[in-house]
Write an enzyme that holds these catalytic residues in place. Sequence first.
Site, mmCIF file in Angstrom:
data_model
loop_
_atom_site.group_PDB
_atom_site.id
_atom_site.type_symbol
_atom_site.label_atom_id
_atom_site.label_comp_id
_atom_site.label_asym_id
_atom_site.label_seq_id
_atom_site.Cartn_x
_atom_site.Cartn_y
_atom_site.Cartn_z
ATOM 1 N N ARG A 16 0.835 -1.213 0.000
ATOM 2 C CA ARG A 16 0.000 0.000 0.000
ATOM 3 C C ARG A 16 0.865 1.255 0.000
ATOM 4 N NH1 ARG A 16 -0.533 4.363 3.210
ATOM 5 N NH2 ARG A 16 -0.475 3.057 5.067
ATOM 6 N N HIS A 218 3.371 3.338 14.136
ATOM 7 C CA HIS A 218 3.612 3.402 12.686
ATOM 8 C C HIS A 218 4.769 4.392 12.499
ATOM 9 C CE1 HIS A 218 2.307 3.619 8.366
ATOM 10 N NE2 HIS A 218 2.915 4.795 8.459
ATOM 11 N N HIS A 220 8.279 5.973 10.564
ATOM 12 C CA HIS A 220 9.039 6.188 9.327
ATOM 13 C C HIS A 220 10.511 6.412 9.694
ATOM 14 C CE1 HIS A 220 5.845 6.982 6.093
ATOM 15 N NE2 HIS A 220 5.234 6.434 7.120
ATOM 16 N N CYS A 251 6.024 9.599 2.545
ATOM 17 C CA CYS A 251 4.779 10.327 2.766
ATOM 18 C C CYS A 251 4.551 11.219 1.563
ATOM 19 C CB CYS A 251 4.859 11.151 4.043
ATOM 20 S SG CYS A 251 3.361 12.109 4.323
ATOM 21 N N ASN A 262 8.838 4.126 5.360
ATOM 22 C CA ASN A 262 8.569 3.379 6.593
ATOM 23 C C ASN A 262 9.802 2.628 7.065
ATOM 24 O OD1 ASN A 262 6.095 3.795 5.037
ATOM 25 N ND2 ASN A 262 5.164 2.751 6.756
#
Lengths: 314, 314
Positions: A16, A218, A220, A251, A262
């Site tokens: 994704r 989450h 990065h 992003c 990520n």
Amino acid sequence: MSDLPSRVEITEEGPREAFQIEPGPIPTEDKIALIDALSGTGLRRIQVASFVSPKIVPGWADAEAVVGGFAPRPGVEYTALWFNASGLRRAMGFRDRLSIFGSVTVTASEAFTKRNLNRTQAEQLVAQRANIAAHREAGVVMERVSVQAAFGCNWGGEVTAEAALDVLSDAMALAKEEGCDIRRITLADSMGWATPLRIERLVGAVRSRFPEQEIVLHLHDTRGLGIACAAAGLRLGVARFDAAVAGLGGCPFAGQPGAPGNIATEELVFLCEEMGVETGVDLPALLETAHLAERIVGHPCPSNLLRSGIRRAA
Amino acid sequence: MSDLPSRVEITEEGPREAFQIEPGPIPTEDKIALIDALSGTGLRRIQVASFVSPKIVPGWADAEAVVGGFAPRPGVEYTALWFNASGLRRAMGFRDRLSIFGSVTVTASEAFTKRNLNRTQAEQLVAQRANIAAHREAGVVMERVSVQAAFGCNWGGEVTAEAALDVLSDAMALAKEEGCDIRRITLADSMGWATPLRIERLVGAVRSRFPEQEIVLHLHDTRGLGIACAAAGLRLGVARFDAAVAGLGGCPFAGQPGAPGNIATEELVFLCEEMGVETGVDLPALLETAHLAERIVGHPCPSNLLRSGIRRAA
């Protein structure tokens, strides 16, 4: 000294995250091949697509073909992302293949909310009522509250733990008013502003305020501290992380083309293994899949472990 | 919970580490330009060259020209590396420009010692007597004991904290016998085998055994855990680190061509700043220098921060 979990759950977001940001058109069959390779590594949650407008994210114009095309593996949960009722409707067409749950989504930075959504934070919070209503109508449970830019953003700078907690608390209150049974809180460091100290502060603050909630990080690796932040989270007993194979992604609204995305799933798995935390993932198989991911996107990816391999003793 | 130092000393090893391993010939003036740019960033210790045999390390055939060519900046200490009496003699020719001190060097892995030096660990330890004698004759102080592959190696696998401590203790005993006044211990993770937990174990063990010694961490980010290991070291109060601008370098004997090298100085500085630890380094100037380093070596370097920039609020 530490509260390491015995086991972590990793949600693989490589497909994704990557295919929304990669500039070149990626063939649908390559996206499917990556998903099917990932499900063979022992990963049990894979986010496979984003149901967004192809005008905004051309890379996901083939979301239906990808979600309809992968080979579901028993025991693996496949998820997708959407941002409005239309996206939810598209996802609902794949109820048999996807695990569908809703998120109340807020952003801890006013500047990022305006830039990304053309809304104020207050408007974004109010919009969550319609979001919840759409999911209720579709019979979909709102499972979590997700705080974007929870540590800072490139436009508004640092977000303090207090400010992030305020935004989260408002969202939790609204969700409660609307009768949602929230079970998880995602703290998303969308642009790599987290540091180990700030992870400790925010996770600590969220835990004290909402002790019954499971925390998901989450992270990065935009500025190289992603794995150090994951280690800080593990130390605090955080047992659920998002990551992306090979460190794919980034992003799209961060204004940093080419910036690392990520944290790399293989580096997270390696960190966990070395700290004695179980992941259920076969690391050599995951590294092979990371090489596949790199071949698919057609450029070197930021994962260091991918460059060096695990290299146990020869 | 933590014993963060108020300030750290960073030894910049980018020039020495990079130019021993980069495949292409790098012009001498580029090496000098990098050193002079580094000394303008606030870094106070820079390792500028390796006095090794040009047959073994062709990249340092011009060590004399580089060391004779940079523009010494007041307040900056310039160091070099050598492995035998001949190298020491070459370094001594630059006493006016270099800060010259000796190291007792041992390796925590038998397999790596054999591969790298064609010796056993026992032979390597004995060879340290001649090493000390050569320095004594030259009037050079043995300042530190350095343990290579202190956490593991690609040929012999993991090195336990107990095993590393044994090797270190033997070297410390020999140095004492020889009358050396050792003040520092370098724990070098030459091939990226350290993890945050293993940093804690070994630093803790070394501290307990040698409480009067200052500990230096030399970390590689080979498998993505370098900055997490640095964070673990900072937490334990470690206040001296080696690093390489842009993440230059690698281990020429690790059998991993293309594997990421040392932790990137800019990522270490960023981590320190975010943890409230002073470095004396101007981070934007260092990032510019990292871009220069990348142009000089002619390929992308592994530093993530270099890709994204520091990006304070716009």
